[in-house]
Design a protein around this motif. Structure first.
Motif, PDB file in Angstrom:
ATOM      1  N   PHE A  91     -31.336  24.799 -10.708  1.00  0.00           N
ATOM      2  CA  PHE A  91     -30.943  26.057 -11.333  1.00  0.00           C
ATOM      3  C   PHE A  91     -31.973  26.538 -12.361  1.00  0.00           C
ATOM      4  O   PHE A  91     -31.758  27.544 -13.050  1.00  0.00           O
ATOM      5  N   GLY A  92     -33.104  25.798 -12.476  1.00  0.00           N
ATOM      6  CA  GLY A  92     -34.195  26.227 -13.331  1.00  0.00           C
ATOM      7  C   GLY A  92     -33.998  25.946 -14.805  1.00  0.00           C
ATOM      8  O   GLY A  92     -34.657  26.569 -15.648  1.00  0.00           O
ATOM      9  N   MET A  93     -33.137  24.984 -15.142  1.00  0.00           N
ATOM     10  CA  MET A  93     -32.866  24.690 -16.547  1.00  0.00           C
ATOM     11  C   MET A  93     -34.013  23.919 -17.203  1.00  0.00           C
ATOM     12  O   MET A  93     -34.157  23.918 -18.420  1.00  0.00           O
ATOM     13  N   TYR A  94     -34.835  23.247 -16.432  1.00  0.00           N
ATOM     14  CA  TYR A  94     -36.017  22.546 -16.958  1.00  0.00           C
ATOM     15  C   TYR A  94     -36.992  22.382 -15.813  1.00  0.00           C
ATOM     16  O   TYR A  94     -36.675  22.651 -14.651  1.00  0.00           O
ATOM     17  N   LYS A  95     -38.210  21.945 -16.108  1.00  0.00           N
ATOM     18  CA  LYS A  95     -39.199  21.778 -15.052  1.00  0.00           C
ATOM     19  C   LYS A  95     -40.049  20.531 -15.286  1.00  0.00           C
ATOM     20  O   LYS A  95     -40.033  19.941 -16.369  1.00  0.00           O
ATOM     21  N   PHE A  96     -40.789  20.141 -14.240  1.00  0.00           N
ATOM     22  CA  PHE A  96     -41.665  18.971 -14.301  1.00  0.00           C
ATOM     23  C   PHE A  96     -43.121  19.416 -14.450  1.00  0.00           C
ATOM     24  O   PHE A  96     -43.425  20.617 -14.329  1.00  0.00           O
ATOM     25  N   PRO A  97     -44.036  18.456 -14.699  1.00  0.00           N
ATOM     26  CA  PRO A  97     -45.433  18.816 -15.017  1.00  0.00           C
ATOM     27  C   PRO A  97     -46.113  19.753 -14.029  1.00  0.00           C
ATOM     28  O   PRO A  97     -46.870  20.633 -14.439  1.00  0.00           O
TER      29      PRO A  97
END
Length: 483
Positions: free
Chosen positions: A275-281
């Motif tokens: 849902f796009g609440m956080y992301k990875f490198p």
């Protein structure tokens, strides 16, 4: 270890052999599915149009380009098939060696660590690659040799270059085949061949129908999302191997509720990511959620809710049967450590003596702590309202664990000589009951069920995986034959 079985020939009369064949095709299908997933990763997907275009443009005749592309696809399948063959050598040494390897505590711990390592590579914290010199040498060989051999080296180059994406998936396939019923080596060959077939399929199809290349979606951030989702799945599968080690070693660390609790946390984390609440490198900023990402997020949320309802006993978790630890392996005190709370014996001689005392037939259950299909049978078939009372009230259940590494007392350890003259050391419970099953019933797979009278008369054919009606009728026929 040898029993004087009466009516031994009944064990295999009319035995249904479809189950094993079906299992092989299921494993092939899972391998094929793994290959399709690998196609969507950034290491493989961009190579499809490039490679197909190379064959179609660099051949004077269109038919020659198509033949070369098809040959390229064939070699991809062949390479993955060949990679599985060394595992068959282990099986020729000792019929039980692959089962022993698959349920080894330390090997399962190694699998756990490897899968965690793979998962974080999918999350983008580092890249897994084979030495670049290998790919360079294969590429140079393909250019120098040319012809059929050159195409073969091109296929090898693809396998090496794409390893950073296919390696973790292949690791999952290797691990998954050790959890499946049947021979591990045959399962692995089926799975690897299926994986190679899926990788080869687009090269063959797009060579035959090059206009389809225009309909391929462009490479982009969606492939990164695929890798991250695979990373979460890798961690979930890694926990299964840690659970295997915990169960076989009787450590009591990863009980059923703890296992499911971690899976729930993973499900929540994956849902929030989608849902796009956080992301990875290696993620780019999410401006708008695609339809595919939204659908995957809702599926992840629904599956997480399903697990929460299962832990709270609102519903059962039959869809997950075999993957979490058994219900009796709980943080809460249980009356019995036998399947479904049924009174059982874990030593054949003790169970036989009790069966003679109460004059009841025996349900001999060859099982394993790390046996997925054993748990599926117990939780989906044995638990049925018509099957459960037949087992509980009419049979003496003897469950023999063929993967239990607990050492036997010194006075019970011995050497067993097979008819071929080969001598095997029997030092632990797994070796004892695994050899016992092999010698008396000619099988090394689990689950494996045999019905015996108290005087060791075989009452029905042996049976393995089954549906509820078949298993119920099998139990009832055993009771009739006992009378």
């Amino acid at each position: 270890l040898r029993l004087d079985l009466k009516n031994r020939e009944l064990l295999t009369q009319g035995q249904d052999t479809i189950a094993t064949g079906t299992n092989i095709w299921v494993i092939f299908g899972l391998g094929f599915l793994g290959g399709l997933i690998a196609l969507l990763t950034p290491c493989v997907f961009p190579m499809i149009p490039l490679t197909v275009s190379f064959f179609t443009k660099h051949s004077q005749k269109k038919s020659k380009g198509i033949i070369n592309a098809l040959l390229y696809g064939f070699f991809i399948v062949l390479i993955y098939f060949l990679l599985s063959l060394p595992f068959h050598l282990f099986d020729s040494v000792d019929s039980q060696i692959l089962n022993s390897i698959a349920t080894n505590v330390w090997l399962n711990l190694l699998f756990f660590l490897i899968f965690i390592f793979f998962a974080f590579s999918f999350f983008g914290y580092y890249e897994l690659t084979l030495p670049s010199s290998w790919a360079n040498k294969m590429d140079a060989a393909s250019s120098k040799v040319g012809g059929v051999l050159g195409i073969f080296f091109m296929a090898v180059t693809l396998a090496i270059v794409s390893f950073s994406c296919t390696g973790p998936i292949l690791g999952g396939l290797l691990g998954g085949t050790t959890l499946a019923e049947g021979e591990v080596a045959s399962n692995l060959t089926a799975g690897m061949t299926g994986f190679g077939a899926a990788l080869a399929l687009p090269f063959a199809l797009f060579a035959l129908f090059p206009a389809w290349l225009n309909s391929l979606p462009k490479s982009g951030g969606w492939m990164t999302t695929v890798k991250v989702v695979l990373g979460f799945l890798e961690i979930g599968l890694a926990l299964k191997f840690l659970s295997n080690a915990d169960l076989v070693g009787h450590w009591g660390i990863l009980k059923r509720e703890i296992f499911l609790g971690i899976w729930i946390i993973l499900g929540i984390a994956m849902t929030l990511y989608l849902f796009g609440m956080y992301k990875f490198p290696h993620d780019s900023p999410v401006k708008k959620l695609s339809l595919g990402r939204k659908v995957t997020a809702f599926v992840s949320a629904a599956f997480t809710l399903y697990m929460i309802l299962g832990v709270t006993k609102v519903t059962n978790l039959k869809l997950l049967s075999g993957f979490p630890p058994p219900e009796f392996y709980s943080i809460f005190e249980q009356e019995s450590d036998c399947p479904l709370g049924i009174d059982c014996f874990k030593d054949f001689d003790e169970g036989l003596a009790y069966a003679k005392k109460v004059d009841k037939p025996i349900l001999l259950d060859f099982t394993g702590w790390a046996c997925v299909n054993c748990r599926k049978m117990e939780e989906n078939v044995w638990s049925d309202s018509e099957v459960f009372p037949i087992i509980k009230d009419n049979y003496i259940l003897i469950s023999l664990y063929t993967d239990d590494r607990e050492e036997l007392p010194e006075n019970e350890q011995f050497n067993f000589q097979f008819e071929s003259g080969r001598v095997k050391e029997i030092n632990n419970i797994a070796q004892k009951w695994g050899t016992f099953q092999d010698v008396n019933f000619g099988s090394i797979s689990q689950p494996f069920y045999v019905l015996l009278s108290p005087d060791l008369e075989v009452l029905n054919t042996s049976i393995q995986n089954s549906d509820i009606p078949t298993y119920k009728n099998w139990l009832l026929e055993g009771l009739r034959n006992n009378k």
